[in-house]
Scaffold this motif. Sequence first.
Motif, PDB file in Angstrom:
ATOM      1  N   HIS A 188       0.915  -1.206   0.080  1.00 56.35           N
ATOM      2  CA  HIS A 188       0.107   0.030  -0.125  1.00 56.35           C
ATOM      3  C   HIS A 188       0.945   1.225   0.116  1.00 56.35           C
ATOM      4  CE1 HIS A 188      -3.731  -2.601   1.692  1.00 56.35           C
ATOM      5  NE2 HIS A 188      -3.346  -2.652   0.422  1.00 56.35           N
ATOM      6  N   MET A 189       2.108   1.053  -0.447  1.00 54.48           N
ATOM      7  CA  MET A 189       2.982   2.291  -0.725  1.00 54.48           C
ATOM      8  C   MET A 189       3.114   2.758  -2.202  1.00 54.48           C
ATOM      9  SD  MET A 189       5.257   1.045   2.157  1.00 54.48           S
ATOM     10  CE  MET A 189       6.384   2.539   2.381  1.00 54.48           C
ATOM     11  N   SER A 190       3.719   4.121  -2.131  1.00 57.52           N
ATOM     12  CA  SER A 190       3.788   4.319  -3.952  1.00 57.52           C
ATOM     13  C   SER A 190       5.154   3.917  -4.183  1.00 57.52           C
ATOM     14  CB  SER A 190       3.736   5.950  -3.797  1.00 57.52           C
ATOM     15  OG  SER A 190       4.812   6.539  -3.157  1.00 57.52           O
ATOM     16  N   GLY A 191       5.471   4.009  -5.376  1.00 61.03           N
ATOM     17  CA  GLY A 191       6.769   3.723  -5.787  1.00 61.03           C
ATOM     18  C   GLY A 191       7.774   4.279  -5.279  1.00 61.03           C
ATOM     19  N   GLY A 192       7.759   5.488  -5.006  1.00 65.10           N
ATOM     20  CA  GLY A 192       8.999   6.263  -4.353  1.00 65.10           C
ATOM     21  C   GLY A 192       9.130   5.763  -2.928  1.00 65.10           C
ATOM     22  N   GLU A 193       7.749   5.482  -2.331  1.00 59.52           N
ATOM     23  CA  GLU A 193       8.169   5.158  -0.769  1.00 59.52           C
ATOM     24  C   GLU A 193       8.543   3.517  -0.663  1.00 59.52           C
ATOM     25  OE1 GLU A 193       4.429   7.645   1.366  1.00 59.52           O
ATOM     26  OE2 GLU A 193       3.878   5.607   0.155  1.00 59.52           O
ATOM     27  N   GLN A 194       8.256   2.860  -1.774  1.00 59.99           N
ATOM     28  CA  GLN A 194       8.800   1.562  -1.756  1.00 59.99           C
ATOM     29  C   GLN A 194      10.128   1.470  -1.804  1.00 59.99           C
ATOM     30  OE1 GLN A 194       6.643  -0.937  -4.488  1.00 59.99           O
ATOM     31  NE2 GLN A 194       4.838  -1.197  -3.131  1.00 59.99           N
ATOM     32  N   GLN A 195      10.683   2.371  -2.888  1.00 59.82           N
ATOM     33  CA  GLN A 195      12.063   2.614  -2.918  1.00 59.82           C
ATOM     34  C   GLN A 195      13.073   3.064  -1.856  1.00 59.82           C
ATOM     35  OE1 GLN A 195      13.969   2.161  -6.523  1.00 59.82           O
ATOM     36  NE2 GLN A 195      15.075   1.929  -4.689  1.00 59.82           N
ATOM     37  N   MET A 196      12.250   3.957  -0.887  1.00 62.47           N
ATOM     38  CA  MET A 196      13.112   4.322   0.103  1.00 62.47           C
ATOM     39  C   MET A 196      13.125   3.099   0.902  1.00 62.47           C
ATOM     40  SD  MET A 196      11.372   8.003   0.620  1.00 62.47           S
ATOM     41  CE  MET A 196      11.347   9.136  -0.833  1.00 62.47           C
ATOM     42  N   LEU A 197      12.101   2.609   1.040  1.00 63.17           N
ATOM     43  CA  LEU A 197      11.820   1.382   2.064  1.00 63.17           C
ATOM     44  C   LEU A 197      12.922   0.190   1.631  1.00 63.17           C
ATOM     45  CD1 LEU A 197      10.607  -0.166   4.307  1.00 63.17           C
ATOM     46  CD2 LEU A 197       8.868  -1.023   2.892  1.00 63.17           C
ATOM     47  N   THR A 198      13.148  -0.080   0.364  1.00 61.91           N
ATOM     48  CA  THR A 198      14.111  -1.048   0.080  1.00 61.91           C
ATOM     49  C   THR A 198      15.485  -0.450   0.458  1.00 61.91           C
ATOM     50  OG1 THR A 198      14.133   0.031  -2.105  1.00 61.91           O
ATOM     51  CG2 THR A 198      13.017  -2.391  -1.884  1.00 61.91           C
ATOM     52  N   ILE A 199      15.855   0.852   0.209  1.00 63.80           N
ATOM     53  CA  ILE A 199      17.268   1.190   0.595  1.00 63.80           C
ATOM     54  C   ILE A 199      17.083   1.224   1.994  1.00 63.80           C
ATOM     55  CG2 ILE A 199      18.539   3.288   0.615  1.00 63.80           C
ATOM     56  CD1 ILE A 199      17.347   4.073  -1.927  1.00 63.80           C
ATOM     57  N   ALA A 200      16.272   1.591   2.582  1.00 60.12           N
ATOM     58  CA  ALA A 200      16.231   1.582   4.408  1.00 60.12           C
ATOM     59  C   ALA A 200      16.417   0.043   4.948  1.00 60.12           C
ATOM     60  CB  ALA A 200      15.004   2.152   4.792  1.00 60.12           C
ATOM     61  N   ARG A 201      15.688  -0.824   4.163  1.00 62.33           N
ATOM     62  CA  ARG A 201      15.804  -2.219   4.593  1.00 62.33           C
ATOM     63  C   ARG A 201      17.276  -2.764   4.359  1.00 62.33           C
ATOM     64  NH1 ARG A 201      12.364  -6.206   1.012  1.00 62.33           N
ATOM     65  NH2 ARG A 201      13.882  -5.562  -0.697  1.00 62.33           N
ATOM     66  N   THR A 202      17.853  -2.430   3.296  1.00 62.82           N
ATOM     67  CA  THR A 202      19.169  -2.818   3.114  1.00 62.82           C
ATOM     68  C   THR A 202      20.247  -2.332   4.083  1.00 62.82           C
ATOM     69  OG1 THR A 202      18.751  -3.106   0.629  1.00 62.82           O
ATOM     70  CG2 THR A 202      20.929  -2.979   1.332  1.00 62.82           C
ATOM     71  N   LEU A 203      19.962  -0.986   4.223  1.00 65.21           N
ATOM     72  CA  LEU A 203      20.695  -0.145   5.382  1.00 65.21           C
ATOM     73  C   LEU A 203      20.692  -0.858   6.750  1.00 65.21           C
ATOM     74  CD1 LEU A 203      20.386   3.581   4.264  1.00 65.21           C
ATOM     75  CD2 LEU A 203      22.369   2.038   3.910  1.00 65.21           C
ATOM     76  N   MET A 204      19.865  -1.692   7.227  1.00 68.93           N
ATOM     77  CA  MET A 204      19.569  -2.152   8.313  1.00 68.93           C
ATOM     78  C   MET A 204      20.557  -3.134   8.704  1.00 68.93           C
ATOM     79  SD  MET A 204      17.318  -1.168  10.490  1.00 68.93           S
ATOM     80  CE  MET A 204      16.733  -2.536  11.552  1.00 68.93           C
ATOM     81  N   GLY A 205      21.149  -3.765   7.547  1.00 64.41           N
ATOM     82  CA  GLY A 205      22.300  -4.664   7.737  1.00 64.41           C
ATOM     83  C   GLY A 205      23.570  -3.855   7.874  1.00 64.41           C
ATOM     84  N   ASN A 206      23.644  -2.813   8.060  1.00 67.50           N
ATOM     85  CA  ASN A 206      24.736  -2.071   8.190  1.00 67.50           C
ATOM     86  C   ASN A 206      25.766  -2.472   7.159  1.00 67.50           C
ATOM     87  OD1 ASN A 206      23.757  -0.935  10.633  1.00 67.50           O
ATOM     88  ND2 ASN A 206      24.183  -3.006  11.591  1.00 67.50           N
ATOM     89  N   PRO A 207      25.748  -2.172   5.978  1.00 64.91           N
ATOM     90  CA  PRO A 207      26.718  -2.481   4.934  1.00 64.91           C
ATOM     91  C   PRO A 207      27.887  -1.361   4.920  1.00 64.91           C
ATOM     92  CG  PRO A 207      24.839  -1.611   3.725  1.00 64.91           C
ATOM     93  CD  PRO A 207      24.328  -1.561   5.186  1.00 64.91           C
TER      94      PRO A 207
END
Lengths: 619, 256, 233
Positions: free
Chosen positions: C133-152
């Motif tokens: 239920h999120m827009s494309g832009g929000e989904q994109q931010m979420l994927t980046i945030a999700r990846t950053l949770m791994g502290n790369p």
Amino acid sequence: MAFYLALFLTGLANAAALFLVASGLSLIFGVTRIVNFAHGSLYMLGAFIGVTLMQVLPGAVGFWGAILLTGLAVGVIGALVEIVVLRRIYRAPELFQLVATFGVILVIQDLALMIWGAEDRLGPRAPGLRGVWRIFGEPVPKYDIVLIAITPVILLALWYLITRTRLGILVRAATQDREMVGALGVNQAWLFTGVFALGSALAGWGGALQLPKGGADLLMDFNIIGTVFVVVVIGGMGSLPGAFIAAVLISVLNAFGVAFLPQSTLVLMFVVMAAVLIVRPYGLLGREEVAGEHGQVGAPESPIRPYGPRGIVLTAFLLALLASLPGFAEPFVLTLVIDIVVFALFAASLHFILGTGGMVSFGHAAFFGGGAYAAALLVFHTDTPMELAFLFAPLAAGLLALAIGWFCIRLSGVYFAMLTLAFSQLVWSLAFQWRSLTRGDDGLINIWPADWLNGPLPYYYFTLILGVGGILTLRHIIHSPFGYALRAGRDSPRQAEAMGIDVKRVQLVAFALAGMMAGLAGGLFVFSKGSVFPTELEIAKSFDALIVVFLGGVKTLAGGVVGASFLTSVEHWLTRLEYWRLLLGLVIIAVVILMPEGIVGTLRRQALRLRRADEEAPR
Amino acid sequence: MTEILRAERLRKSYDGFLAVDGVSFSVRAGELKALIGPNGAGKSTCFNMLTGQLKPTAGEVYLRGTRITGKPPREIWRMGVGRTFQITGTYRSMSVIENVQMALISHHRRLFSFGLRAWKLYREEALEFLRTVSLEDQADRPCSVLAYGDLKRLELAIALCHRPRLLLMDEPTAGMAPSARIELMQLVADIVRDQGLSVLFTEHDMDVVFAHAHHIMVLNRGKLIADGTAEEVRSDPKVQEVYLGGGTLFKEAGRA
Amino acid sequence: MLEISEIHSFYGKAHILGGLSFSVARGEVVALLGRNGAGKSTTMKSVMQLLPPRSGSVTFEGHELVGLPAYRVAKAGIGYVPEDRRVFSDLTVLENLEVGRQPQREGAPHWTVEQLFELFPNLAERRHNRGKHMSGGEQQMLTIARTLMGNPALLLLDEPSEGIAPVIVEQMARSILRLKAEGLTVLISEQNLHFARAVADRAIILESGRKTFDGSFEALEKQPEIRDAYLSL
């Protein structure tokens, strides 16, 4: 009133084991996308291991300890199966894995036979819970009440695990996109193994918990799997509360059925399922299956071509060989060839909907057995001439397929598969329980061909002409506009609809056609054997055809034919041995792991590679 | 110009989430019209309601005055609406020409023929359509080995088989090189001119949109915020605010 | 930090990368440019071992990655944001972030959920919303945030601007500059030259799985024939 309550409680208690097995199946499917047919076998193992442990461990602590240990043991076995067999084939084509799980069923059947013997074991009573409690004057076994109390606790625990813990979040994420979960640093191999172990443990607990109410026997695996599929289909694939509600619904219904309609308990279950699915096609709490999102996509099929001169010569040679076979072969070879041709036609008809149409049916035996029974019933009850009864076989099977297809076609993927299986179980239960018509497992006997066909030689040619004719007809249809429309609906239903193809209608017609051809095979079968038994309608028969199609290779019609010859011959030799199921199971697993494209697919690839090597070689 | 398609207050909600929220517009005969907006704005949902893949929660769709709301895709296709998809939906197990032949078999209503050989049917006619999109050289290659841009053109050929009056193209140039994009849209523009059909398309490449579309609509969060000529849309302050942006950051970087 | 040498990658029979080599230094933001089908996404997947190269080597801080499963690559400190986003659509924002969570890593910025909400304020408002239920832009931010949770330590960003409103693209560019300031190394694939120039230090251009350019944006400006042939402007 109290009597009804007691019946209701019995049903609730019976739901415990069913729910455990169904939730395990659902969980495993959700994450690994594998429909684990061997789940019934794990349930059976749970029962046997439970019995053994309960004999060793004394008292109430021993009893409950045995149940706990049984689940853990079956969980470990499940993990082993996952690591040794399934892990190697996650990348294999869609639904190919189920053939491997069928191999596992066979292996476990014979291993159980070796370890525990053929005799049924009676389950011990639960210590301290032997008697009954009176509820409004009706006796209700104490153990039932305990089961009724335990089941919601297990549901709650599972629900908590899935929705509230990190493991649950990972599991749900992997259900949607397992590759992405891996790319985020989660070792999905162990996640899969863990889920498989948990699902297996649930099946094991189910098997052990039902012991005081039943026991352990070698038929438990197939007996429960049909019911479990019904539960999962009614509840909705992947929904734990759905599995719970459906397990309760089916078990309560069954309890009432036993009391009031003992002749039709099995049929009742399927009627309920059909009713639920008309209203809610994806089950009570299920959601529409979104298939193919980031799933592995198999290598694309190459366009079909008419046989080149080589192919035609080869086919003609084979046919000539078969036609001249009676001239020099022993009679038993003719019988074997009849079996092969009948089976090949059956397999080819399944290939038609599975390979060409992309509809994986788990219940194709309904039409094979249905055709056989249709002809046999006419002969048995009304002395219909063989010629007429024989014609009735494909006709009746085709009509049956039209009716069953009408329900199933609205679904796709694994829902379709499970629904076809459930319907074939319905047909089986009719043959099994409607004794006045079908004589149950005594079968219908003395169904012989007309005089002019009686005898090995005329019937050999009769089978050869009709069997081969049927296969060639199917092949012809695959190359016709209709066959193309069927493939279009499989490759891209969306595009097909957008170019005016009524995909569902095409699929329904194909399903009916396949049913007709399976019925033809059934007709040939019944007059060659002179009898028919409910075994021809069993799950195992459907699986035989599935295995043959997958083993032979889904992509080509020849695959089904080669697979049928392979399996019939192998079975012919192996069944002389005591533990032939074990060997057959191992052969199947080996083929799945070593030849992921099936026998014909792999041979073709090798041939292609050789040819290419030839062309690339310096001249 | 006569109106060919009209959407009235189209609305679609998924479990309470409004994907398309009361969208009304029309497409006129012979017009090349673009529907733009960010991902998730509801463009594809909108398209899918027009061609019957989705049933609208509310609202109506009319094709030349006939109500087609909620009809299945195949019936809307028979009424003269062609469609291409964002992710191409060609038949991977068939050759290029067989894909077109399949469409022609459906066009000639021969789907339930069992006796004929499909690959012999309408081959010449199919070649003609492949020629229109310059794919005749690849006619007998398996569809699965085609380059992405060629697949898009194949889809166009397939969509033309039923001689549609209206063509809906979902991101026709996505994933193509800039030069190929221009070529494809030029081809579409030529077809629009020669055959007098109308095209409604969605697109992310603003160059393609502003170069070819006669009219442009902008969708944002399920609502239509603009509908007009390229100049009108480009200078619309609301469109700039929510979609096109001022491009300040990039201009600075470009200057640096 | 990342060293790719002579990798050949295949998609089925299609030969996508034909002997590609390049490297990324610590703290650098490198843009991988080229049109669709040039091999940008395949390069990302080949680093991540989602599509293991058939030959050649990929080393990260001196360790060979080829042959490792994807999760080991992630654990080694490489975060991957796929082009098609792939948010877990049935999971909430918070649950999506939980999937990505990995222990803290030395030599890489550490992220908490709250810090990520600060970086992407839209996500904070929608923390209990499901991904679908999120827009494309929000989904994109979420994927980046999700990846950053791994502290790369190294972030692979595959076409972050594709299909997103130009306004959001600007926001995205600012976020990436912020990540760079935090000391993250980034390899970003793009078709949009403006965007790439705004965030990256260096450009690499791919065409048909080969490198046709490797250098600064200034140098790229001086070779308009390369720029115009392979990029959209």
